[in-house]
Design a protein around this motif. Structure first.
Motif, mmCIF file in Angstrom:
data_model
loop_
_atom_site.group_PDB
_atom_site.id
_atom_site.type_symbol
_atom_site.label_atom_id
_atom_site.label_comp_id
_atom_site.label_asym_id
_atom_site.label_seq_id
_atom_site.Cartn_x
_atom_site.Cartn_y
_atom_site.Cartn_z
ATOM 1 N N GLY A 351 29.123 73.400 77.821
ATOM 2 C CA GLY A 351 29.682 74.043 78.347
ATOM 3 C C GLY A 351 30.780 74.619 78.731
ATOM 4 N N LYS A 352 30.962 74.942 77.133
ATOM 5 C CA LYS A 352 32.129 75.934 76.722
ATOM 6 C C LYS A 352 31.548 77.121 75.874
ATOM 7 C CE LYS A 352 35.733 73.108 77.685
ATOM 8 N NZ LYS A 352 36.976 72.307 76.660
ATOM 9 N N SER A 353 32.588 78.250 74.979
ATOM 10 C CA SER A 353 31.992 78.868 74.358
ATOM 11 C C SER A 353 32.449 78.916 72.664
ATOM 12 C CB SER A 353 32.218 80.513 75.276
ATOM 13 O OG SER A 353 33.536 80.704 74.695
ATOM 14 N N SER A 354 33.601 78.258 72.671
ATOM 15 C CA SER A 354 34.342 77.303 71.511
ATOM 16 C C SER A 354 32.766 77.061 70.812
ATOM 17 C CB SER A 354 35.467 76.709 71.870
ATOM 18 O OG SER A 354 34.641 75.604 72.299
ATOM 19 N N ILE A 355 33.637 77.454 69.369
ATOM 20 C CA ILE A 355 32.280 77.049 68.175
ATOM 21 C C ILE A 355 33.225 76.080 67.675
ATOM 22 C CG2 ILE A 355 31.365 77.694 66.176
ATOM 23 C CD1 ILE A 355 31.343 80.147 67.177
ATOM 24 N N LYS A 356 31.997 74.819 66.863
ATOM 25 C CA LYS A 356 32.411 73.564 66.447
ATOM 26 C C LYS A 356 32.583 73.714 65.618
ATOM 27 C CE LYS A 356 30.397 70.065 69.488
ATOM 28 N NZ LYS A 356 29.740 68.629 69.759
ATOM 29 N N ASP A 357 33.479 73.103 64.517
ATOM 30 C CA ASP A 357 34.094 73.627 62.936
ATOM 31 C C ASP A 357 32.987 73.287 61.976
ATOM 32 O OD1 ASP A 357 36.533 74.174 64.043
ATOM 33 O OD2 ASP A 357 37.264 72.529 63.581
ATOM 34 N N GLU A 358 31.897 72.091 62.084
ATOM 35 C CA GLU A 358 31.002 71.831 62.384
ATOM 36 C C GLU A 358 29.881 73.428 61.465
ATOM 37 O OE1 GLU A 358 27.903 70.160 65.345
ATOM 38 O OE2 GLU A 358 29.599 68.533 64.559
ATOM 39 N N SER A 359 30.178 74.364 61.974
ATOM 40 C CA SER A 359 29.299 75.098 62.969
ATOM 41 C C SER A 359 30.013 76.272 61.512
ATOM 42 C CB SER A 359 29.051 75.588 63.758
ATOM 43 O OG SER A 359 28.508 75.377 64.562
ATOM 44 N N ALA A 360 31.093 76.292 60.903
ATOM 45 C CA ALA A 360 31.233 77.354 59.709
ATOM 46 C C ALA A 360 30.330 77.294 58.522
ATOM 47 C CB ALA A 360 32.433 76.469 58.952
ATOM 48 N N ALA A 403 31.470 84.761 71.179
ATOM 49 C CA ALA A 403 32.200 84.284 70.393
ATOM 50 C C ALA A 403 31.981 84.336 68.795
ATOM 51 C CB ALA A 403 32.179 82.634 71.044
ATOM 52 N N VAL A 404 30.498 84.622 68.494
ATOM 53 C CA VAL A 404 29.557 84.201 67.519
ATOM 54 C C VAL A 404 30.312 85.943 66.812
ATOM 55 C CG1 VAL A 404 27.322 84.057 66.187
ATOM 56 C CG2 VAL A 404 28.195 82.969 68.136
ATOM 57 N N LYS A 405 30.025 87.043 67.928
ATOM 58 C CA LYS A 405 30.004 87.920 67.035
ATOM 59 C C LYS A 405 31.595 88.748 66.835
ATOM 60 C CE LYS A 405 31.186 93.136 68.918
ATOM 61 N NZ LYS A 405 32.051 93.509 69.858
ATOM 62 N N ASP A 406 32.945 87.847 67.285
ATOM 63 C CA ASP A 406 33.524 88.136 66.719
ATOM 64 C C ASP A 406 34.072 86.918 65.805
ATOM 65 O OD1 ASP A 406 34.829 89.099 69.428
ATOM 66 O OD2 ASP A 406 35.451 87.939 70.303
ATOM 67 N N TYR A 407 34.092 85.994 65.119
ATOM 68 C CA TYR A 407 33.782 84.961 64.060
ATOM 69 C C TYR A 407 33.229 85.775 63.132
ATOM 70 C CZ TYR A 407 33.424 81.493 60.967
ATOM 71 O OH TYR A 407 33.998 80.325 59.941
ATOM 72 N N LEU A 408 32.422 86.633 63.478
ATOM 73 C CA LEU A 408 31.628 87.224 62.413
ATOM 74 C C LEU A 408 32.236 88.848 61.623
ATOM 75 C CD1 LEU A 408 27.349 87.367 63.457
ATOM 76 C CD2 LEU A 408 29.006 85.592 61.293
ATOM 77 N N THR A 409 32.731 89.321 62.786
ATOM 78 C CA THR A 409 33.644 90.238 61.916
ATOM 79 C C THR A 409 34.612 90.098 61.622
ATOM 80 O OG1 THR A 409 33.918 90.652 64.930
ATOM 81 C CG2 THR A 409 32.798 91.856 63.939
ATOM 82 N N SER A 410 35.546 89.174 62.381
ATOM 83 C CA SER A 410 36.545 88.241 61.747
ATOM 84 C C SER A 410 36.543 87.537 60.518
ATOM 85 C CB SER A 410 37.415 87.272 63.000
ATOM 86 O OG SER A 410 37.681 87.736 63.760
ATOM 87 N N ASN A 411 35.424 87.376 60.002
ATOM 88 C CA ASN A 411 35.435 87.037 58.507
ATOM 89 C C ASN A 411 34.566 87.857 57.159
ATOM 90 O OD1 ASN A 411 36.641 83.760 58.045
ATOM 91 N ND2 ASN A 411 35.582 84.158 60.302
#
Length: 450
Positions: A351-360, A403-411
């Protein structure tokens, strides 16, 4: 022999007259060589300028003429019509006065005269003169005061005929007053040579600068056979075809216009060489032996990644691509499929937009693929199942995509290459009636932007 010696002495004295007084520029010297006649009839009345002085002036019976060269004179123009002359003469006297025969007396005279010419530069050139001298008759001499009347008849600028009559009044009783008439050939010569080059100013095209006769008195400073006024390089010996300038490298371009005077080159490049013929001088060409464009400093454009697209046109110069995609690799269907295989395994908290650590780990794989296609743009798309309200599902899908977009651009992925969009429950890939179907519908996709 004694008579000849005296005449020569007189001539030497005449020529020794000071040359430093020269002022006129056109033939200031005049020499006259001829014969003289001595007429002693004026002594008839015993006084100068007496009544009988001219009564038999033209009676040649009273004239004593030596039928050979017997007089020589030299005169020097002083200026304003005045000249100074000196003359030497000799004669044999057999008549001294009216009907008075004598026994071949010797006659010698040295005279100096200041003359005034009335009409200079004309064919008929009359003059008057006054002066004095010394006359010897039978080797007894006395000084005389002379008055002269003469006429020059000039045939051209330098040669003429002179007639002259001089009245010679003696200061001593033992020498009678008499006339001396002369006729002879006259030659004018000499002139001023201001620059000392041996060419008189009247004939010197450059009278103030020492020069050469071949150039009418003008100089050729560098000795290349071209006078300075026509020599573009007057102080350096050069070639006639280059207006007197040198051509050190022999390329047909004068050194003063040659940017590479010691190396043969091309006229179009101001005398500099172009070994590879690319229109760039070797000195400015970073690849002088390989033709290349000026925009790349004379070097050929490289193709670093070897994909057939030159680096200047290659938007991905370090990654092998296709010509159709401007040198960048194209995202194939297989690549696209792989991306989405990875993307659908990204897990979020319920129910949230936070990505689980296991997806790194899977996100790192996605980043690697995206960076292999640096000029391609992608859209991160979020989807949900149908559980819950449609509005909530739409918001959740947008938040998860972002959230996924932000993760990708941050990395490491360029932010300008990515966008995000949520579709909510509108695009299911399976049935929302089963648990397995709803799991497939809860997904993220990363698709090539169209």
């Amino acid at each position: 022999m004694k008579n000849l010696s005296r005449l020569l002495l007189a001539f030497v004295l005449v020529l020794g007259y000071n040359y430093a007084d020269a002022q006129d520029k056109n033939n200031p010297w005049q020499i006259t060589i001829g014969v003289n006649a001595v007429d002693a009839h004026p002594n008839g009345d015993g006084a100068p300028f007496g009544e009988s002085i001219f009564d038999k002036f033209a009676d040649v019976d009273n004239w004593n003429i030596l039928p050979s060269l017997s007089t020589i004179s030299v005169s020097k123009y002083l200026g304003d019509g005045f000249s100074f002359g000196a003359a030497g003469s000799l004669n044999k006297i057999d008549t001294w006065g009216e009907g008075n025969s004598v026994d071949d007396l010797s006659y010698y005279g040295i005279d100096g005269t200041i003359k005034y010419n009335f009409k200079q530069g004309t064919t008929l050139d009359p003059y008057l003169g006054v002066g004095g001298g010394y006359t010897w008759v039978d080797e007894i001499g006395a000084g005389t005061l002379n008055g002269t009347l003469g006429l020059n008849i000039w045939f051209n600028e330098n040669i003429g005929f002179t007639l002259q009559t001089a009245y010679k009044h003696a200061f001593e009783d033992y020498l009678d007053t008499h006339f001396q008439h002369t006729a002879g050939l006259s030659i004018k010569f000499g002139g001023t040579d201001t620059d000392g080059d041996g060419i008189y100013d009247k004939d010197d095209a450059c009278p103030d600068v020492a020069g050469l006769e071949a150039f009418n008195g003008c100089p050729d400073s560098d000795g290349d056979g071209i006078e300075d006024s026509k020599d573009d390089c007057p102080n350096e010996a050069g070639l006639a075809e280059l207006n007197g300038c040198p051509d050190s490298d022999g390329d047909g371009i004068a050194d003063n216009k040659d940017k590479c005077p010691t190396v043969a080159g091309l006229k179009a490049l101001d005398g500099c060489p172009d070994a590879d013929g690319d229109g760039i001088t070797d000195g400015d060409d970073k690849c002088p032996n390989t033709a290349g464009p000026a925009a790349n400093k004379g070097c050929p454009w490289p193709d670093t990644d070897g994909d057939g697209v030159l680096d200047k046109d290659d938007k991905c110069p370090d990654v092998k691509g296709t010509v159709a995609n401007n040198g960048c690799p194209e995202v194939t269907e297989e690549v696209q499929k792989t991306l989405n295989e990875y993307a659908k395994t990204i897990n979020f908290d319920t129910g949230k937009s936070s990505i689980k650590d296991e997806s790194a780990e899977v996100l790192a794989d996605i980043i690697k693929i995206l960076n292999e296609y640096p000029n391609s743009k992608f859209t991160v798309e979020g989807h949900t199942d149908s559980v819950g309200s449609e509005k909530l599902n739409q918001s959740l899908s947008e938040a998860r995509a972002a959230a996924v977009k932000d993760y990708l651009t941050s990395n490491g992925v360029d932010q300008f290459r990515l966008s995000s969009k949520g579709y909510g429950e509108s695009n299911p890939v399976a049935s929302n009636k089963t648990r397995a179907g709803r799991a497939q519908n809860r997904r993220v996709e990363i698709n090539l932007a169209k």
